[in-house]
Design an enzyme around this catalytic site. Structure first.
Site, mmCIF file in Angstrom:
data_model
loop_
_atom_site.group_PDB
_atom_site.id
_atom_site.type_symbol
_atom_site.label_atom_id
_atom_site.label_comp_id
_atom_site.label_asym_id
_atom_site.label_seq_id
_atom_site.Cartn_x
_atom_site.Cartn_y
_atom_site.Cartn_z
ATOM 1 N N CYS A 120 3.112 -4.701 6.723
ATOM 2 C CA CYS A 120 2.897 -5.111 5.121
ATOM 3 C C CYS A 120 4.345 -4.282 4.697
ATOM 4 O O CYS A 120 4.801 -4.163 4.952
ATOM 5 C CB CYS A 120 1.871 -3.895 4.903
ATOM 6 S SG CYS A 120 0.101 -4.544 5.888
ATOM 7 N N HIS B 254 0.947 -1.127 0.462
ATOM 8 C CA HIS B 254 -0.312 0.342 -0.210
ATOM 9 C C HIS B 254 0.842 1.268 0.215
ATOM 10 O O HIS B 254 1.570 0.853 0.075
ATOM 11 C CB HIS B 254 -0.828 -0.095 1.028
ATOM 12 C CG HIS B 254 -0.244 -0.431 2.530
ATOM 13 N ND1 HIS B 254 0.522 0.848 2.806
ATOM 14 C CD2 HIS B 254 -0.532 -1.024 3.441
ATOM 15 C CE1 HIS B 254 0.817 0.478 3.885
ATOM 16 N NE2 HIS B 254 0.681 -0.537 4.558
#
Length: 526
Positions: free
Chosen positions: A162, A154
């Site tokens: 992430c 992201h």
């Protein structure tokens, strides 16, 4: 009639609310259908020019590879010949955890493995600008009992398991994937590695607990790098299996292509050669993940110019640091962990940190010091072995054990979790040795002691008589006990229980009776 003004006011209020909502939607960049404008942003002109230069089209299929230690993410495109070529490398702004796979929910680990991303995993309404779900956990992860979900690539620069790329980079990666899906690609492969699968890295990290898993990942990496084709992936038991159509058909023993076999053989030869040359086995640890250096504050131009004159030549980065230094990072997760940087710890064959203790044996008496002089015969018959009473004469403290760490300014909780109590356990303090004049032997008779002689090597031990001599007491109240090795064991007795007294032959008994202990009283220095 009275109701008409009320109805008018309600209608006006509803219009204001609708206007506010529409303004909020505009500020969010959304448009009809709930798809924000940022999800429809075209590929940058500079990247389109790069595609044209490499003979690629916007709708060609893609494949993405991520490398945690180097903090880089590559986007590859497949040409008309079916082979992939590197389009562009993006620096990763933030990843969290340590090198190694994600194993459970909440461990802050970024996953490692081979994953599949479909159009349904693309998220245009992400709270982190734009994103796509990596597909963790996959079949391999579930076969190994791993848990967790929603591990994304992201925008922004904040990570909790992430890969955070910054909004600008994520917008470009999202556009490349979107256009490939529009061209007919049903899914793209996302390969996540701890580091680049080179012989140098495998020689260094050969004793890491995750090394067997990384070797399994290297099989898929070798297939891709040797053939430039997307490897078909299967899971047999708890292992990945890579190959071509036979793997796609479910084979757990696929045929290895000649080019792939040659690459593996070269790498194995290089790894063995590096180990033979003395490459130390190390392990890299972090407080909480890492970041590509281009996102860190850059030194002044004058400092950089001087550094360029002194540093060794390094391969040029596939991206311009100045370009990414201008990216808006927003909130960066755990900046104090980034400041600590990575540390390399040397490990043994079992993956345990190597401690280097540089402590020297204490020299409690002049007799012991003389015995350690070069040329002294330590096994000579009749030699006197000195020992000190641990309760009355404290020893010199051992030197602090050193750990081979690149940056040991601070130990963090996450760093401790990885290496357990090896770095947190403190050595028990040892009392310091009081200063004394090495040339003076303290002497004040206080209690009888015994002198024993060690037997000559090669002859059977004889029992002997104990000889009583005065104990030597110094100005600081310390006692020096002089005793020979016990006859049967050859080791000094350290317990408080009396040692068995051996008899000495008459000849040696007479010689010992002639032995005298001379000492002078020591005067303490102020």
């Amino acid at each position: 009639m009275a109701l008409r003004p009320l109805a008018l006011r309600l209608a006006t209020a509803a219009g204001i609310v609708a206007l506010a909502l529409s303004l909020t939607a505009c500020q969010d960049g959304s448009m009809g259908g709930g798809v924000p404008l940022r999800a429809l942003t075209p590929v940058p002109a500079k990247t389109l020019a790069l595609m044209a230069q490499k003979g690629m089209a916007t709708n060609d299929p893609i494949l993405i590879r991520a490398f945690k230690k180097e903090a880089e993410m590559e986007v590859w495109k497949r040409g008309a010949n079916g082979q992939y070529a590197l389009l562009k490398t993006f620096p990763i702004c933030r990843w969290s955890g340590q090198l190694g796979p994600k194993t459970k929910q909440g461990d802050r680990q970024a996953p490692e493995g081979f994953y599949t991303v479909t159009p349904g995993q693309m998220n245009p309404n992400s709270s982190y600008y734009l994103s796509f779900d990596t597909g963790y956990p996959n079949t391999y992860d579930r076969a190994n009992g791993r848990t967790g979900n929603y591990i994304m690539v992201h925008g922004t620069c904040s990570s909790s398991g992430c890969f955070a790329m910054t909004d600008e980079s994520m917008g470009e990666i999202y556009a490349l994937a979107r256009d490939s899906f529009a061209g007919g690609q049903r899914a793209f492969q996302f390969q996540s590695y701890p580091f680049r699968m080179t012989a140098t890295n495998f020689a260094k990290y050969r004793n890491d607990p995750n090394a067997p898993f990384w070797k399994n990942l290297k099989e898929g990496s070798d297939y891709f790098e040797a053939l430039r084709e997307e490897p078909r992936v299967n899971v047999c038991g708890t292992r990945y299996v890579f190959g071509g159509q036979d793997v796609a058909a479910g084979s757990c023993s696929p045929k290895v292509d000649t080019l792939v076999a040659e690459k593996r053989a070269r790498d194995n030869h290089d790894i063995a050669e590096l180990v033979a040359k003395g490459t130390p086995a190390t392990r890299v640890v972090y407080d909480d993940g890492g970041q590509n250096p281009v996102f860190r504050p850059q030194p002044p131009a004058s400092t950089m110019a001087f550094a360029n004159l002194t540093k060794k030549e390094e391969p040029e980065a596939p991206y311009d640091p100045k370009e990414y230094a201008r990216h808006h990072l927003g909130e960066v997760s755990r900046p104090e962990s980034l400041a600590a940087g990575e540390r390399e710890v040397e490990v043994d064959a079992k993956g345990r940190p190597v401690m280097l203790a540089a402590a020297e044996a204490p020299i409690p008496t002049k007799a012991a010091a003389a015995a350690l002089k070069p040329g002294a015969d330590k096994t000579k018959s009749g030699s006197i072995v000195a020992k000190t009473d641990a309760a009355s004469e404290p020893q010199k403290p051992a030197a602090t054990a050193r750990i081979m760490v690149a940056d040991a300014d601070a130990d963090s909780p996450a760093y401790t979790k990885v290496l357990g109590s090896l770095f947190t356990a403190k050595a028990s303090p040892t009392p310091a040795t009081p200063s004394a004049n090495a040339a003076t032997i303290p002497a004040v008779a206080s209690a009888p002691e015994t002198i024993q002689t060690a037997p000559k090597a090669g002859k059977a031990p004889h029992t002997g008589h104990a000889i009583t001599v005065p104990t030597v007491t110094g100005a600081v109240g310390q006692k020096a006990k002089i005793a020979a090795d016990p006859v049967k064991t050859g080791k000094a007795t350290t317990s408080g229980a009396p040692s068995p007294v051996a008899k000495t032959p008459p000849a040696k008994d007479a010689a010992l009776k002639e032995t005298s202990v001379k000492a002078t009283a020591a005067t303490p220095k102020l």
